[in-house]
Motif scaffolding. Structure first.
Motif, PDB file in Angstrom:
ATOM      1  N   ILE A 174      49.077 -21.911   5.244  1.00 24.86           N
ATOM      2  CA  ILE A 174      49.174 -23.162   5.997  1.00 24.86           C
ATOM      3  C   ILE A 174      50.247 -24.040   5.365  1.00 24.86           C
ATOM      4  O   ILE A 174      50.313 -24.173   4.132  1.00 24.86           O
ATOM      5  N   ASP A 175      51.082 -24.646   6.177  1.00 23.59           N
ATOM      6  CA  ASP A 175      52.105 -25.555   5.674  1.00 23.59           C
ATOM      7  C   ASP A 175      51.447 -26.844   5.176  1.00 23.59           C
ATOM      8  O   ASP A 175      50.704 -27.511   5.911  1.00 23.59           O
ATOM      9  N   ALA A 176      51.715 -27.196   3.925  1.00 28.13           N
ATOM     10  CA  ALA A 176      51.064 -28.364   3.313  1.00 28.13           C
ATOM     11  C   ALA A 176      51.421 -29.653   4.039  1.00 28.13           C
ATOM     12  O   ALA A 176      50.559 -30.514   4.256  1.00 28.13           O
ATOM     13  N   LEU A 177      52.674 -29.799   4.408  1.00 25.24           N
ATOM     14  CA  LEU A 177      53.101 -31.029   5.079  1.00 25.24           C
ATOM     15  C   LEU A 177      52.410 -31.181   6.432  1.00 25.24           C
ATOM     16  O   LEU A 177      51.925 -32.265   6.780  1.00 25.24           O
TER      17      LEU A 177
ATOM     18  N   GLU B 161      46.340 -33.438  -6.997  1.00 32.42           N
ATOM     19  CA  GLU B 161      46.964 -34.753  -6.861  1.00 32.42           C
ATOM     20  C   GLU B 161      48.390 -34.624  -6.317  1.00 32.42           C
ATOM     21  O   GLU B 161      49.141 -33.732  -6.695  1.00 32.42           O
ATOM     22  N   ASN B 162      48.737 -35.523  -5.424  1.00 28.25           N
ATOM     23  CA  ASN B 162      50.090 -35.592  -4.858  1.00 28.25           C
ATOM     24  C   ASN B 162      50.489 -34.332  -4.075  1.00 28.25           C
ATOM     25  O   ASN B 162      51.672 -33.995  -3.992  1.00 28.25           O
ATOM     26  N   TRP B 163      49.521 -33.656  -3.502  1.00 25.80           N
ATOM     27  CA  TRP B 163      49.863 -32.482  -2.698  1.00 25.80           C
ATOM     28  C   TRP B 163      50.419 -32.874  -1.331  1.00 25.80           C
ATOM     29  O   TRP B 163      51.192 -32.131  -0.740  1.00 25.80           O
ATOM     30  N   ARG B 164      50.013 -34.057  -0.848  1.00 23.61           N
ATOM     31  CA  ARG B 164      50.465 -34.501   0.480  1.00 23.61           C
ATOM     32  C   ARG B 164      51.989 -34.713   0.466  1.00 23.61           C
ATOM     33  O   ARG B 164      52.533 -35.315  -0.449  1.00 23.61           O
ATOM     34  N   GLY B 165      52.620 -34.222   1.481  1.00 24.42           N
ATOM     35  CA  GLY B 165      54.066 -34.370   1.584  1.00 24.42           C
ATOM     36  C   GLY B 165      54.848 -33.301   0.850  1.00 24.42           C
ATOM     37  O   GLY B 165      56.075 -33.269   0.928  1.00 24.42           O
TER      38      GLY B 165
ATOM     39  N   ARG C 244      56.521 -29.811   0.012  1.00 21.04           N
ATOM     40  CA  ARG C 244      57.075 -28.683   0.765  1.00 21.04           C
ATOM     41  C   ARG C 244      56.549 -27.397   0.126  1.00 21.04           C
ATOM     42  O   ARG C 244      57.228 -26.742  -0.656  1.00 21.04           O
ATOM     43  N   ALA C 245      55.320 -27.059   0.454  1.00 21.55           N
ATOM     44  CA  ALA C 245      54.678 -25.908  -0.174  1.00 21.55           C
ATOM     45  C   ALA C 245      53.742 -25.236   0.819  1.00 21.55           C
ATOM     46  O   ALA C 245      53.402 -25.800   1.865  1.00 21.55           O
TER      47      ALA C 245
ATOM     48  N   ASP D  88      50.975 -22.777  -3.366  1.00 19.68           N
ATOM     49  CA  ASP D  88      52.080 -21.995  -3.905  1.00 19.68           C
ATOM     50  C   ASP D  88      53.152 -22.936  -4.455  1.00 19.68           C
ATOM     51  O   ASP D  88      54.215 -23.110  -3.869  1.00 19.68           O
ATOM     52  N   GLU D  89      52.845 -23.539  -5.584  1.00 19.48           N
ATOM     53  CA  GLU D  89      53.779 -24.444  -6.249  1.00 19.48           C
ATOM     54  C   GLU D  89      53.541 -24.365  -7.756  1.00 19.48           C
ATOM     55  O   GLU D  89      52.398 -24.230  -8.209  1.00 19.48           O
ATOM     56  N   HIS D  90      54.609 -24.449  -8.526  1.00 19.72           N
ATOM     57  CA  HIS D  90      54.539 -24.189  -9.967  1.00 19.72           C
ATOM     58  C   HIS D  90      53.495 -25.063 -10.679  1.00 19.72           C
ATOM     59  O   HIS D  90      52.748 -24.579 -11.527  1.00 19.72           O
TER      60      HIS D  90
END
Length: 667
Positions: free
Chosen positions: A61-64, A92-96, A98-99, A116-118
């Motif tokens: 699913i696209d986070a944005l 935290e801060n996942w909204r917006g 590009r992941a 899927d983000e470092h």
């Protein structure tokens, strides 16, 4: 003819009525499929022959897009809203961002959500029903309870069940051992006595004891350590309050398990005695294998970070079904630690600061039983099975401690060498505080391989597997631009230990392994240990081999901000080279004419990339099918009559038509 009104009403009622998840396929959310593994084009249904198998669904699913989904009060999807609430709490801060959000749904099981983000690597949200009797929707399962403190009675009871399950199970034959050899016993142990008895260091005098061992990060802070000056004092009494917090926890755990002794490296090895350090560090193989249990402080960055800690509690996710009835729904953060479901897959992956430390890997590999104290729960591994607090049933999954025993049990030497290469791959990706520890920190594993194969050890390679071992290459995940030659010599260039970078080996399937044929012959080898450990630090090493060699020009050019290296051979297509690190051209003088000639070597940290074209030679090491693979070599500046490795190549066997047999020294 139109339908009678009674039938029309009944038909409408049947298509529109839904339970919390029993909606028609047309009404399923296109984003989350109502968090139901069924009824999706990507649903994976079990075969009839699979026992207890369940329907699975993996969604990306696209986070944005998800963060912009309408709230349920504005007629948004109530299931997407569950995901959003869980993500808000734990990421935290996942909204917006590009992941991509990965959602793993299994029938009658918990839902796993990861990003899927470092910055979120290894972190997973687990969503589950708070009550089995009143699940919010039929396909959602419950989760095992994880105590909110790692020092709770429930957690210690879990540990005791794990240990007893291993010790008493007749199938755990490789987990049984008897330490009879006096030389393999630790020279010193910490006697933790009982709560009312003094803690003190004892000299084992060659006797055997049942003891625990601590695997931990040293860190950079102050710590209690044994030295020549304080050894006599610590042999009388070690104050509990003087122990750093992590050591205090280790003492508590040891006592809780009914043990009296524990081995802690900084206390049981005299730290300012090189002789004592070399002698005791060379025993690592037996020290960890013969310990009753290893306490792994996986989440502790140094000795000031406790492992008996409070854990974050699960959170309640507000959820109402279509009838406005609120049902128990929970979410908690876990780490992606489970072994692969595939029987041939990888073992458990304990996550924490300790998992990045090179010394800790052999402690993990060599232990008979090991407890991993992670941030979210406790993991238990032995040489036979695996358990954790979120999955407490004993499973015969592959484990890291079983890697070498399993290979040895096959009675195939090739399997043992392959196990060594898998360990080296993991080990080379880890960090060392003291760079010169590169070979000592894996010498315990090397001693196990030597015992199993009776092969000669050559600076991280094995005589009995030389061709395959020579063909290591830098991991594709590492940039050539960020890797350089060492400032101080540590190992010969043909060894992976000569670099500070992650390496990998070529995986051969059964058919390829059958036709894998070395094209080199080892004529002689020399390895000169620097200290008392024959498998540890080296002062020099070289091998003399005979094999097919052809000349080429190595060309360097920058393509898309990255260095690319090609072998140029007359009347032949260019061949790509996998470099060991950043390479540069250099000059050398021949003994015969004293004329300057060009060659290629590994770059130093102070040197930058630039384009060049210089002569090299290529040594064919092995062939399989219609391929040949080998080493790219440059003239050694350190030993002008020898050659140094700078990379590897692979090509069709026709390239060897230009090759001639040559004897050469590699350093």
């Amino acid at each position: 003819m139109p339908l009678p009104k009674s039938l029309l009403r009944r038909s409408n009622r049947r298509t529109s009525t839904s339970s919390s998840t029993g909606q028609s396929r047309r009404q399923r959310c296109r984003t989350c499929n109502n968090l139901d593994p069924r009824g999706h084009t990507s649903s994976v249904h079990p075969d009839d022959i699979e026992r207890n198998a369940k329907t699975r669904l993996s969604l990306i699913i696209d986070a944005l897009s998800l963060s912009q989904t309408k709230d349920v009060t504005n007629r948004g999807c109530r299931f997407c809203n569950v995901l959003i609430q869980a993500l808000d709490v734990f990421f935290e801060n996942w909204r917006g961002a590009r992941a991509k959000i990965h959602v793993e749904i299994v029938e009658k099981a918990t839902i796993k959500v990861s990003i899927d983000e470092h910055r979120y690597t290894g972190e997973v949200i687990e969503i589950y029903a708070g009550s089995a009797s009143r699940a919010p929707w039929p396909t959602l399962g419950t989760a095992h309870h994880i105590p909110t403190n790692s020092g709770s009675d429930d957690t210690f009871n879990f540990i005791r069940r794990c240990v007893q399950g291993c010790v008493t199970n007749p199938k755990h034959t490789v987990c049984r051992f008897t330490c009879k050899s006096a030389i393999s016993a630790p020279k010193r142990l910490l006697d933790v006595g009982r709560a009312t008895s003094p803690i003190r260091l004892i000299d084992t005098q060659g006797k055997t004891f049942q003891y625990a061992a601590l695997s931990h990060c040293w860190g950079t802070g102050l710590r209690l350590a044994t030295t020549k000056s304080n050894w006599a004092k610590l042999a009388v009494q070690v104050s509990f309050d003087a122990l750093p917090p992590l050591f205090q926890d280790a003492v508590i755990i040891t006592r809780q398990l009914g043990l009296r002794y524990i081995w802690i490296d900084s206390l049981c090895i005299i730290q300012d005695s090189l002789r004592d350090w070399e002698t005791e560090s060379s025993k690592m193989s037996s020290i960890y294998q013969n310990s009753y249990i290893t306490i792994s402080a996986t989440n502790s960055g140094d000795s000031n970070a406790r492992c008996l800690i409070d854990r974050r509690k699960p959170v309640k996710i507000p959820y109402e079904n279509t009838t406005k009835k609120e049902l128990a729904l929970r979410a908690r953060r876990i780490l992606d630690h489970h072994p692969s479901i595939d029987p041939n897959g990888g073992p458990a992956k304990p996550i924490g600061p300790l998992s990045s430390r090179a010394w800790a890997l052999q402690e993990h590999v060599l232990s008979t039983r090991i407890l991993h104290y992670t941030a979210t729960e406790l993991l238990f591994e032995c040489k036979t099975s695996y358990r954790c607090e979120c999955m407490p049933e004993r499973k015969a999954y592959p484990t890291t401690p079983s890697l070498i025993p399993k290979a040895v049990s096959t009675k195939k030497t090739s399997a043992v060498y392959e196990a060594w290469q898998r360990v080296v791959e993991k080990y080379s990706a880890r960090n060392l505080t003291v760079p010169s520890d590169k070979l000592p920190a894996i010498s315990g594993v090397a001693s196990k391989i030597r015992k199993a194969t009776h092969s000669e050890y050559m600076a991280g390679l094995w005589k009995g597997n030389l061709a395959s071992d020579l063909l290591w290459s830098v991991s594709p995940s590492k940039s050539v631009m960020d890797s350089y030659a060492l400032d101080t010599w540590r190992a010969p260039t043909f060894s992976w230990a000569s670099l500070d970078t992650a390496v990998t080996y070529t995986y051969l399937d059964d058919d390829e392994r059958e036709v894998f044929t070395p094209t080199i012959a080892l004529l002689s080898s020399t390895t000169t240990p620097k200290g008392l450990n024959p498998l540890g630090t080296l002062s020099d090493a070289s091998i003399t081999i005979r094999g097919p060699v052809f000349e080429a020009a190595l060309c360097s050019e920058k393509i898309r901000e990255a260095e690319s290296y090609l072998l140029l051979i007359k009347d032949t297509s260019s061949i790509p080279v996998t470099p060991d690190c950043l390479l540069v051209e250099t000059e050398f003088k021949t003994e015969a004419t004293s004329e300057k000639q060009l060659t290629v070597r590994r770059a130093q940290f102070s040197e930058s990339a630039h384009s060049f074209k210089a002569p090299v030679i290529c040594l064919g090491v092995a062939r399989y099918d219609n391929l040949v693979t080998g080493l790219v070599l440059g003239v050694s500046e350190r030993v002008p009559t020898a050659w140094e490795r700078i990379g590897t190549f692979g090509a069709g066997t026709e390239i060897m038509q230009k090759a001639s047999e040559r004897e050469m020294i590699l350093v």
